[in-house]
Design an enzyme around this catalytic site. Structure first.
Site, mmCIF file in Angstrom:
data_model
loop_
_atom_site.group_PDB
_atom_site.id
_atom_site.type_symbol
_atom_site.label_atom_id
_atom_site.label_comp_id
_atom_site.label_asym_id
_atom_site.label_seq_id
_atom_site.Cartn_x
_atom_site.Cartn_y
_atom_site.Cartn_z
ATOM 1 N N CYS A 1 -15.805 -0.712 -38.461
ATOM 2 C CA CYS A 1 -15.413 -2.075 -38.105
ATOM 3 C C CYS A 1 -16.570 -3.071 -38.164
ATOM 4 C CB CYS A 1 -14.784 -2.098 -36.714
ATOM 5 S SG CYS A 1 -13.257 -1.141 -36.606
ATOM 6 N N HIS B 1 -15.086 -9.044 -33.304
ATOM 7 C CA HIS B 1 -14.190 -8.090 -33.950
ATOM 8 C C HIS B 1 -12.893 -8.011 -33.148
ATOM 9 C CE1 HIS B 1 -12.436 -4.584 -35.650
ATOM 10 N NE2 HIS B 1 -12.742 -3.792 -34.627
ATOM 11 N N ASN C 1 -5.741 -4.743 -35.362
ATOM 12 C CA ASN C 1 -7.116 -4.409 -35.739
ATOM 13 C C ASN C 1 -7.134 -3.956 -37.196
ATOM 14 O OD1 ASN C 1 -9.640 -3.306 -36.146
ATOM 15 N ND2 ASN C 1 -9.579 -1.912 -34.409
#
Length: 324
Positions: A113, A251, A281
């Site tokens: 990520c 994020h 996500n």
């Protein structure tokens, strides 16, 4: 030495939307429970015929067009992804061919990520050194293809998408551009979030699925701590105060994580860019997609200072401070 400036941006999302109601019979978790624990109401999901390169290509097309250049002017392509179309070759090579670029360097960045921030840091070095004028940086993932839908606690989190920027050469005196980046890793807890099967160690062992396994409690605590420390570090080395930051783009893993980091950093809600509620996500794509949306809707303006921070499996974390 030159400055690395964002000259163009793009994003692409699959058409198919999966709501909490769509998942309820599968995961046996009600909408209000999912929203209270994650902040997510829906996510975008690819169909069987869509792969990461398809999303990355569309995002790249928009970014190149917005930058006012042609694909032939691109000097390098970096694609941050955990879900390449194939084990090999990398997605970046597919993008180079589909865009019709020169035979430039093209590589994937395998940094979970934090991949987009990792690619951003790599691209900046080539721009600053003067060897490259335009670098295409893409964050693209189709994490739903690695999602175990028999696990209710991971299957509610992930979505698919792609975001891209063109990083271009600017003059050192230019106030716009990347100010600082930081990246860190600690592999001690790599099993807190990983895919057990499908790699070189266990390529095809029965019972080891090529699906994500996560220790949610450990990841939550590590994400809040590391995203906070990464943001504080990049501000410190840049000599910036939090009050000088116009926008905070974390994020988009989980809204509770975002809110906890924002509280630690004392960032007001009106300065935070959130896309997790309707996109979930999407791993390396969350930050460039969020940047794209906030610029397109007019929140982020040229000259604004933006703080980005991310955390991912590895464990990896990092942050970037830029002036758009």
């Amino acid at each position: 030495m030159y400055k690395a400036v964002i000259s163009g941006f793009g994003a692409f999302l699959p058409d198919h939307q999966v709501t909490n109601a769509d998942l309820e019979n599968l995961v046996l978790l009600p909408d209000d429970w999912i929203v209270s624990r994650t902040g997510i109401k829906e996510r975008r999901v690819t169909n069987d015929s869509e792969a990461t390169s398809d999303l990355a290509y569309q995002a790249a097309l928009e970014a190149v067009h917005h930058a006012g250049i042609t694909p032939f002017e691109i000097d390098m392509i970096l694609v941050a992804t955990e879900t390449p179309d194939h084990i090999l070759p990398g997605v970046a090579c597919l993008i180079q061919h589909r865009l019709g670029c020169r035979k430039v360097s093209a590589m994937d960045i395998h940094s979970t990520c934090v991949g987009f921030l990792s690619a951003l840091q790599v691209a900046e070095q080539y721009i600053k050194s003067g060897t490259h004028k335009h670098v295409l940086v893409i964050g693209a993932d189709t994490l739903t293809k690695l999602t175990d839908y028999t696990d209710p606690y991971t299957s509610i989190l992930f979505g698919d998408g792609a975001g891209a920027i063109v990083l271009s050469r600017g003059e050192e005196a230019d106030s716009k551009g990347i100010i600082s980046t930081v990246l860190h890793s600690d592999g001690e807890d790599f099993e807190a979030l990983f895919v057990p099967g499908g790699g070189g160690r266990y390529p095809a062992i029965e019972g080891l699925k090529a699906k994500m396994v996560m220790d949610g409690s450990k990841i939550f605590k590590a994400a809040v701590k590391s995203m906070t420390s990464g943001a504080e570090e990049v501000l410190f080395i840049s000599g910036y105060r939090k009050e000088e930051v116009d926008w905070f783009i974390p994020h988009q893993a989980n809204e509770r994580i975002i809110d906890a980091v924002a509280r630690n950093l004392s960032f007001p809600e009106e300065k935070i860019v959130k896309t997790v509620r309707y996109l979930g996500n999407s791993c390396s794509a969350t930050i460039p997609i969020s940047l794209h949306q906030a610029v397109k809707d007019g929140r982020i303006q040229r000259g604004d200072t933006i703080l980005m921070t991310a955390f991912g499996a590895g464990l990896i974390w990092g942050a970037a401070l830029i002036q758009y």
